[in-house]
Design a protein around this motif. Structure first.
Motif, PDB file in Angstrom:
ATOM      1  N   GLY B 101       1.378 -27.441   1.686  1.00 18.50           N
ATOM      2  CA  GLY B 101       2.495 -27.360   1.066  1.00 18.50           C
ATOM      3  C   GLY B 101       3.703 -27.313   2.541  1.00 18.50           C
ATOM      4  N   LEU B 102       3.513 -26.129   3.131  1.00 18.00           N
ATOM      5  CA  LEU B 102       4.471 -25.573   3.900  1.00 18.00           C
ATOM      6  C   LEU B 102       4.718 -26.911   4.700  1.00 18.00           C
ATOM      7  CD1 LEU B 102       5.355 -22.368   3.444  1.00 18.00           C
ATOM      8  CD2 LEU B 102       4.342 -22.049   5.596  1.00 18.00           C
ATOM      9  N   VAL B 103       3.346 -27.150   5.093  1.00 20.11           N
ATOM     10  CA  VAL B 103       3.637 -27.841   6.644  1.00 20.11           C
ATOM     11  C   VAL B 103       4.051 -29.077   6.330  1.00 20.11           C
ATOM     12  CG1 VAL B 103       2.479 -29.535   8.255  1.00 20.11           C
ATOM     13  CG2 VAL B 103       1.716 -27.191   7.827  1.00 20.11           C
ATOM     14  N   VAL B 104       4.200 -29.189   4.879  1.00 18.69           N
ATOM     15  CA  VAL B 104       4.896 -31.228   4.423  1.00 18.69           C
ATOM     16  C   VAL B 104       5.845 -31.058   4.469  1.00 18.69           C
ATOM     17  CG1 VAL B 104       4.720 -32.356   2.644  1.00 18.69           C
ATOM     18  CG2 VAL B 104       2.608 -31.681   3.107  1.00 18.69           C
ATOM     19  N   GLU B 105       5.878 -29.550   3.735  1.00 19.80           N
ATOM     20  CA  GLU B 105       8.151 -29.816   3.318  1.00 19.80           C
ATOM     21  C   GLU B 105       8.432 -29.694   4.851  1.00 19.80           C
ATOM     22  OE1 GLU B 105      10.467 -27.024   4.131  1.00 19.80           O
ATOM     23  OE2 GLU B 105      11.463 -28.210   2.189  1.00 19.80           O
ATOM     24  N   ARG B 106       8.543 -28.987   5.344  1.00 18.37           N
ATOM     25  CA  ARG B 106       8.681 -28.724   6.939  1.00 18.37           C
ATOM     26  C   ARG B 106       8.517 -29.970   7.686  1.00 18.37           C
ATOM     27  NH1 ARG B 106      12.211 -25.101   8.015  1.00 18.37           N
ATOM     28  NH2 ARG B 106      12.325 -25.026   5.246  1.00 18.37           N
ATOM     29  N   VAL B 107       8.299 -30.369   7.253  1.00 18.82           N
ATOM     30  CA  VAL B 107       7.428 -32.287   8.072  1.00 18.82           C
ATOM     31  C   VAL B 107       8.611 -32.824   7.557  1.00 18.82           C
ATOM     32  CG1 VAL B 107       6.037 -33.521   9.128  1.00 18.82           C
ATOM     33  CG2 VAL B 107       5.982 -31.125   9.829  1.00 18.82           C
ATOM     34  N   ILE B 109       9.718 -33.416   3.421  1.00 21.31           N
ATOM     35  CA  ILE B 109      10.780 -33.091   2.812  1.00 21.31           C
ATOM     36  C   ILE B 109      12.129 -32.450   3.152  1.00 21.31           C
ATOM     37  CG2 ILE B 109      11.094 -31.673   0.679  1.00 21.31           C
ATOM     38  CD1 ILE B 109       8.533 -33.601   0.238  1.00 21.31           C
ATOM     39  N   SER B 110      11.769 -31.750   3.844  1.00 21.47           N
ATOM     40  CA  SER B 110      13.012 -31.368   4.294  1.00 21.47           C
ATOM     41  C   SER B 110      13.615 -31.814   6.015  1.00 21.47           C
ATOM     42  CB  SER B 110      13.214 -29.668   4.504  1.00 21.47           C
ATOM     43  OG  SER B 110      12.085 -28.984   5.074  1.00 21.47           O
ATOM     44  N   GLY B 111      12.406 -32.493   5.931  1.00 20.51           N
ATOM     45  CA  GLY B 111      12.827 -32.637   7.912  1.00 20.51           C
ATOM     46  C   GLY B 111      13.380 -32.071   8.720  1.00 20.51           C
ATOM     47  N   TYR B 112      12.963 -30.527   8.690  1.00 17.50           N
ATOM     48  CA  TYR B 112      13.048 -29.851   9.433  1.00 17.50           C
ATOM     49  C   TYR B 112      12.771 -29.671  10.883  1.00 17.50           C
ATOM     50  CZ  TYR B 112      13.923 -24.918  10.964  1.00 17.50           C
ATOM     51  OH  TYR B 112      14.093 -23.817  11.768  1.00 17.50           O
ATOM     52  N   VAL B 113      11.967 -29.769  11.105  1.00 20.26           N
ATOM     53  CA  VAL B 113      10.460 -30.368  12.485  1.00 20.26           C
ATOM     54  C   VAL B 113      11.396 -31.731  13.226  1.00 20.26           C
ATOM     55  CG1 VAL B 113       8.354 -30.494  13.319  1.00 20.26           C
ATOM     56  CG2 VAL B 113       8.328 -28.541  11.743  1.00 20.26           C
ATOM     57  N   PRO B 114      10.934 -32.665  12.328  1.00 17.40           N
ATOM     58  CA  PRO B 114      11.974 -33.869  12.942  1.00 17.40           C
ATOM     59  C   PRO B 114      13.256 -33.232  13.530  1.00 17.40           C
ATOM     60  CG  PRO B 114      10.812 -34.426  11.081  1.00 17.40           C
ATOM     61  CD  PRO B 114      10.639 -32.900  11.494  1.00 17.40           C
ATOM     62  N   ASN B 115      13.977 -32.577  12.417  1.00 14.65           N
ATOM     63  CA  ASN B 115      15.118 -32.400  13.176  1.00 14.65           C
ATOM     64  C   ASN B 115      15.679 -31.565  14.225  1.00 14.65           C
ATOM     65  OD1 ASN B 115      15.841 -34.661  11.102  1.00 14.65           O
ATOM     66  ND2 ASN B 115      16.452 -33.114   9.227  1.00 14.65           N
ATOM     67  N   TRP B 116      14.661 -30.439  14.150  1.00 16.91           N
ATOM     68  CA  TRP B 116      14.446 -29.877  15.355  1.00 16.91           C
ATOM     69  C   TRP B 116      14.569 -30.185  16.579  1.00 16.91           C
ATOM     70  CZ3 TRP B 116      11.231 -27.670  19.250  1.00 16.91           C
ATOM     71  CH2 TRP B 116      11.013 -26.011  19.517  1.00 16.91           C
ATOM     72  N   ILE B 117      13.384 -31.410  16.586  1.00 15.07           N
ATOM     73  CA  ILE B 117      12.309 -31.750  17.617  1.00 15.07           C
ATOM     74  C   ILE B 117      13.998 -32.843  18.245  1.00 15.07           C
ATOM     75  CG2 ILE B 117      11.577 -33.735  18.709  1.00 15.07           C
ATOM     76  CD1 ILE B 117       9.288 -32.958  16.471  1.00 15.07           C
ATOM     77  N   GLY B 118      14.823 -33.722  17.222  1.00 15.45           N
ATOM     78  CA  GLY B 118      15.985 -34.473  17.399  1.00 15.45           C
ATOM     79  C   GLY B 118      16.982 -33.144  17.877  1.00 15.45           C
ATOM     80  N   GLN B 119      17.182 -32.683  17.663  1.00 15.20           N
ATOM     81  CA  GLN B 119      18.351 -31.714  18.072  1.00 15.20           C
ATOM     82  C   GLN B 119      18.235 -31.966  19.821  1.00 15.20           C
ATOM     83  OE1 GLN B 119      21.244 -31.506  17.107  1.00 15.20           O
ATOM     84  NE2 GLN B 119      21.024 -31.438  15.037  1.00 15.20           N
ATOM     85  N   ARG B 120      16.755 -31.340  19.796  1.00  8.67           N
ATOM     86  CA  ARG B 120      16.840 -30.901  20.995  1.00  8.67           C
ATOM     87  C   ARG B 120      16.353 -31.900  22.101  1.00  8.67           C
ATOM     88  NH1 ARG B 120      16.031 -27.330  18.454  1.00  8.67           N
ATOM     89  NH2 ARG B 120      16.550 -25.149  19.123  1.00  8.67           N
TER      90      ARG B 120
END
Lengths: 272, 333, 392
Positions: B101-107, B109-120
């Motif tokens: 669930g943590l992984v799903v949330e980060r990738v 639901i919140s888009g944290y990981v894709p956005n982190w990649i996107g920002q960089r």
């Protein structure tokens, strides 16, 4: 900058219809609420209010935050249903009436938050209220008039979301006015606008009122603005009418000043 | 302490009433009581994870059934392949699901990981978070659930070996199912304590009420959402773990839970503990009684129609109804 | 003035073509230029020719055309009115079953025509009832979606247990998961005068230069109906009523305050969507000469959402093209991976391109699509009118 020709011809249409609908002298009561109550859970937003507006009157509704001004307007338009009491418009009981039916009868409103259709162009926005009762050439003309009256001539195909705040307010007033209402409710039309923009809107309102005979209820906080346009002022406090009178009467009343500073008194000066 | 107890007087009263009813029923008509209690437990356990995520984050996770699947499969495999004892395996199952669930949330639901990649890489956010995007979250998580079900089928085949049911039976009814009733009560109590008595719970409730203010008070709302989703997922996994001995392990078991969970959350409303438990107490008996009388399909349909009626006539669900009743009683002063 | 008319201003009456284009074009659809319509005609010609020229008989492809109608129905209801409905397949399935029941009981060409009408009507009526229950009951936003989802589950559960012989209407057995057997082949016309069988009636045609080709009349029927539906909806969404729907989608409360009966408008749109979905179901059943409850499955209920999300729900063209493309892909991949692919497609499209592919390509200024047609992707113009929107 308002194009005065455009504004005049828009208002001629409105005036003619308003004149047809007027049934006598201008002191007929247009809107009357009777012991109107609205509660949200344990909180009373509107407390047995008897609020009335005459035909062609320009009334301003003022009061401290949380006094229930927007709630009262929403009760009049039908967006909210009253917990108790009734509303009469033009002699008819409209308490149970749906909002769109009330609009058909002549009540029109501009919301507090500017809500033009952002993804639609200025022209498409202006067209929406008008397409109900005008076709073909007349429709095109009236849409253009509404756009001109809002001072947006030349920006017809621009997305409404790119307009400035003041331009959006003008467009909204045009759209509300194009419904040819007898009663136009404006919730904070000049909030956040520059001094010039405020003057333009004040001008617009007074013109629509004087030339087209539209009655207004305007919620505003700017006392200078209120002083410029109002015939009468109603002060709302904790859900009930605290004072009513001319702007001079209300401004000079010390009790009114006190409630703005947070006093708890009711209209007789007693503590609640 | 006394103040907290007096505020909870309705809740305590309700718990006492339910307890008494259960005891009386167990002594008089044990079989019926156990069947109804099992149905209630099923609904509550199915719903609790989903309720937390919906009530707090405004996300409808249609892959919820598949999260339960993850828990069930993880527990089963922990017992059959790794040889862990059942209770340990259940905890493991819940943990695995929580991490998932943590992984799903980060990738997603919140888009944290894709956005982190996107920002960089391209210098901007790629994804808008799904909080309070109810319709979009339904659609996106349904896509996720398709991937998960098929993924399970592709990796594990059409079924895996089931683990045995522990304990014996009482009055002709499996003890394990009776134990589930107690476990359900325990889970509800745990969730209640978590959200009302811990600092984390307070942060969650603050974020739920007013995100901006919570942030201004220094609460890391992103983190709060992340942990909330992980907890909701973990609970779903625990449900899967609990039911692993009772169901045949196929990739489609998620569906069984999803409908009940979904209906219960929708009928229950935003309050996690109160809404879900009352919803379970309403829907469990309806499901059990209709199923007994008219068959499994009828039970399902009865539940679904109850849901539709609740959606139409009870906006805000049971939680909304309670709020209105409470307001009317207090507003009368 | 692009949105008002393409007729020459000032006096001269518009040509019939211009009048037709007037009705078909507007701010709510992509492609309001002559290059678009030329492209459209070319694609249409290709679709007509492809079964004859190509290797296949168009048999498989006709399924995608039929489903295109289902995709259009969701585009109308969701893309244009803002009602996310997981229930279009309910109306689809009910339409299909109604067609089955009526056509089995009245297997003559007249009866079959009646069955088509009955199926379509069944979809519309059911949508009207559900819509009334929801909209006039004050149900809003996501709760409407949830109710449509629940109604799909109700239909699935109900139809799944109709296997017993007592579940028979006249001569037609509902059949539960075994499906409904015994449907007559789609034959239309007037008995005794002229009838034509559309299904399982392949004609061999001698095409010059290419030899004998097999041609499937149902394919052409489906194509004609799909094109008619697309054009019809284009007219509808560009009409006054269509603009009201878009306004409702954008801001329901505001639209009500302009005097529009929003509940009624939503009900009308939802009913039309239901009728269109029902009609799609009718053709589906007619094509397969069979129907079973798998059309009520949750997976199938979400497929229209996938098609329309990928293609662009606010675009009729996007909805239709994505339906065809996604279904083609799905059935080509087949097997287990198809579901994974669909799930991934759905997930990615919501995450990355929530507006859909077709509007996105249109906004990138693909030359054959004029960008000033679509409000929501129109290039942002600053407050002064001096910067013109670029012409294609």
């Amino acid at each position: 900058m308002s194009d005065s020709t455009g504004q005049e011809s828009l208002d001629v249409n409105v005036r003619q219809t308003a004149a047809e609908m007027a049934t006598g002298d201008r002191t007929d009561t247009l809107l009357q609420t009777d012991d109107l109550v609205k509660t949200f859970g344990g909180f009373t937003a509107t407390d047995e209010v008897d609020f009335s507006v005459e035909e062609g009157e320009l009334r301003c509704l003022i009061g401290p935050n949380g006094a229930g001004k927007s709630t009262l307007l929403k009760l009049i338009t039908g967006t909210l249903s009253p917990t108790d009491g009734s509303i009469f418009y033009d002699g008819h009981d409209i308490t149970e009436m749906e909002p769109n039916a009330r609009v058909d009868r002549g009540i029109s409103m501009k919301f507090q938050v500017p809500s033009v259709y952002g993804d639609l162009s200025v022209r498409e926005n202006a067209r929406l209220p008008i397409q109900q009762f005008a076709d073909g050439e007349e429709r095109r003309r009236r849409v253009q008039e509404a756009i001109d009256a809002a001072g947006l001539t030349g920006s017809e195909d621009v997305d409404a979301s790119t307009l400035s705040h003041g331009q959006q307010q003008q467009l909204e007033i045009s759209m509300a006015a194009s419904l040819e209402p007898d009663l136009l409710l404006l919730d904070e039309p000049v909030a956040g606008l520059s001094v010039d923009e405020r003057a333009e809107i004040a001008d617009r309102i007074t013109t629509l009122n004087e030339e087209a005979g539209i009655a207004f209820v305007v919620i505003e906080h700017d006392t200078e603005f209120v002083g410029e346009i109002a015939d009468r002022v109603t002060v709302l406090h904790k859900g009930d009418i605290f004072r009513e009178g001319s702007i001079e009467e209300v401004e000079s009343d010390p009790a009114v000043k006190r409630i703005y500073l947070g006093s708890d008194e009711d209209s007789d000066g007693d503590s609640r | 302490m006394m103040q907290a107890l007096s505020q909870a007087r309705y809740g305590i009263g309700a718990v006492v009433v339910v307890g008494v009813l259960f005891a009386v029923g167990a002594l008089t008509t044990p079989n019926l009581t156990f069947r109804i209690s099992y149905a209630v437990s099923f609904v509550v356990l199915a719903a609790i994870g989903l309720a937390i995520i919906f009530g707090i984050m405004g996300v409808i996770n249609l892959a919820h059934g598949e999260f339960i699947l993850v828990g069930a499969y993880a527990t089963t495999l922990a017992v059959t392949k790794v040889g862990l004892p059942l209770p340990v395996a259940m905890v493991a199952g819940a943990l695995v699901t929580a991490v998932f669930g943590l992984v799903v949330e980060r990738v997603i639901i919140s888009g944290y990981v894709p956005n982190w990649i996107g920002q960089r890489t391209v210098g901007r956010d790629l994804i808008t978070p799904f909080y309070d995007r109810l319709a979009d979250s339904m659609v996106a998580t349904f896509g996720l659930s398709l991937i998960m079900v098929q993924g399970a089928r592709i990796v594990f085949g059409n079924s895996i070996d089931q683990i045995g049911v522990p304990f014996g039976s009482t009055a002709g009814y499996p003890d394990y199912r009776i134990a589930l009733v107690g476990i359900t009560a325990g889970v509800l109590a745990l969730v209640y304590v978590l959200f009302t008595q811990t600092l984390f719970g307070t942060r969650v409730r603050a974020t739920m009420q007013d995100e901006q203010t919570a942030k201004a008070l220094g609460i890391d709302t992103e983190r709060t959402y992340m942990y909330t989703f992980a907890i909701g997922s973990g609970l779903a996994g625990f449900t899967g773990a609990l039911f692993a001995p009772l169901l045949s392990m196929q990739p489609s078991i998620g569906d069984q839970f999803l409908v009940e969970a979904f209906v219960a959350v929708v009928v229950g409303g935003a309050s996690v503990v109160v809404g879900t438990s009352l919803s379970g107490l309403l829907l469990g008996p309806i499901d059990a009684l209709f199923s007994d009388e008219f068959g499994e399909f009828a039970g399902r349909i009865a539940l679904l129609i109850t849901a539709m009626l609740a959606l139409r006539f009870l906006p805000g669900g049971i939680t909304g109804l309670i709020d209105r009743v409470r307001a009317m009683r207090e507003g009368g002063s | 003035m692009a949105t008002e008319s393409s007729a020459p201003a000032g006096g001269t009456s518009p040509t019939p073509i211009a009048r037709l284009r007037n009705r078909l074009e507007g701010p709510n659809t992509i492609g309001n230029s002559r290059p678009f319509w030329i492209g459209f005609a070319l694609v249409l010609a290709a679709l007509v020719a492809f079964p004859i020229l190509g290797a296949g008989t168009g048999n498989q492809f006709s399924l995608f055309l039929v489903l295109g109608l289902l995709g259009l129905s969701l585009s109308l209801v969701w893309g244009y009115t803002g009602i996310l409905s997981f229930g279009q397949t309910v109306f689809f399935g009910v339409g299909a079953y109604t067609f089955g029941v009526v056509s089995i009981n009245f297997p003559s060409p007249g009866g079959i025509t009646g069955a088509i009408a009955a199926g379509t009507l069944a979809g519309a009526v059911l949508a009207a009832l559900l819509g009334y229950f929801m909209f006039y009951g004050g149900v809003r936003d996501v709760y409407v979606t949830i109710i449509t989802l629940v109604s799909t589950l109700v239909m699935l559960t109900f139809m799944a247990q109709t296997a017993g012989s007592e579940w028979t209407i006249g001569e037609a057995a509902l059949g539960g998961f075994n499906g409904m057997p015994g449907m007559p082949l789609l034959t239309l016309g007037a008995e005794g005068v002229f009838t034509f069988q559309f299904v399982f009636n392949e004609y061999e045609v001698l095409v010059p230069f290419l030899g004998t080709r097999v041609f499937d009349p149902f394919y052409y029927l489906a194509l004609a109906l799909l094109v008619a539906a697309y054009l019809g909806l284009r007219v509808l969404v560009n009409m006054d009523f269509g603009r009201v729907l878009v306004a409702i989608r954008e801001d329901e409360d505001r639209t009500m305050m302009f005097g529009y009966d929003v509940k009624r408008a939503k009900l009308v749109s939802f009913t039309l969507g239901g009728g269109l979905a029902g009609f799609s179901g009718v053709l589906y059943a007619a094509r397969n000469v069979y129907i079973d409850p798998s059309v009520f499955e949750l997976y199938f209920a979400t497929l229209p959402v996938v098609w329309v999300s990928v293609g662009g729900r606010k675009s009729l063209l996007g909805a239709v093209s994505a339906t065809i493309a996604v279904e083609y892909l799905r059935l080509s991949i087949g097997g287990e991976f198809a579901l994974v692919a669909v799930g991934a497609l759905l997930l990615l499209s919501i995450l990355v391109l929530p507006g859909g592919v077709v509007p996105w390509t249109a906004s990138r200024g693909i030359p054959w699509v004029r960008t000033d047609g679509i409000p929501w992707i129109r290039k942002r113009v600053r407050g002064d009118a001096s910067s013109e929107v670029t012409e294609s």
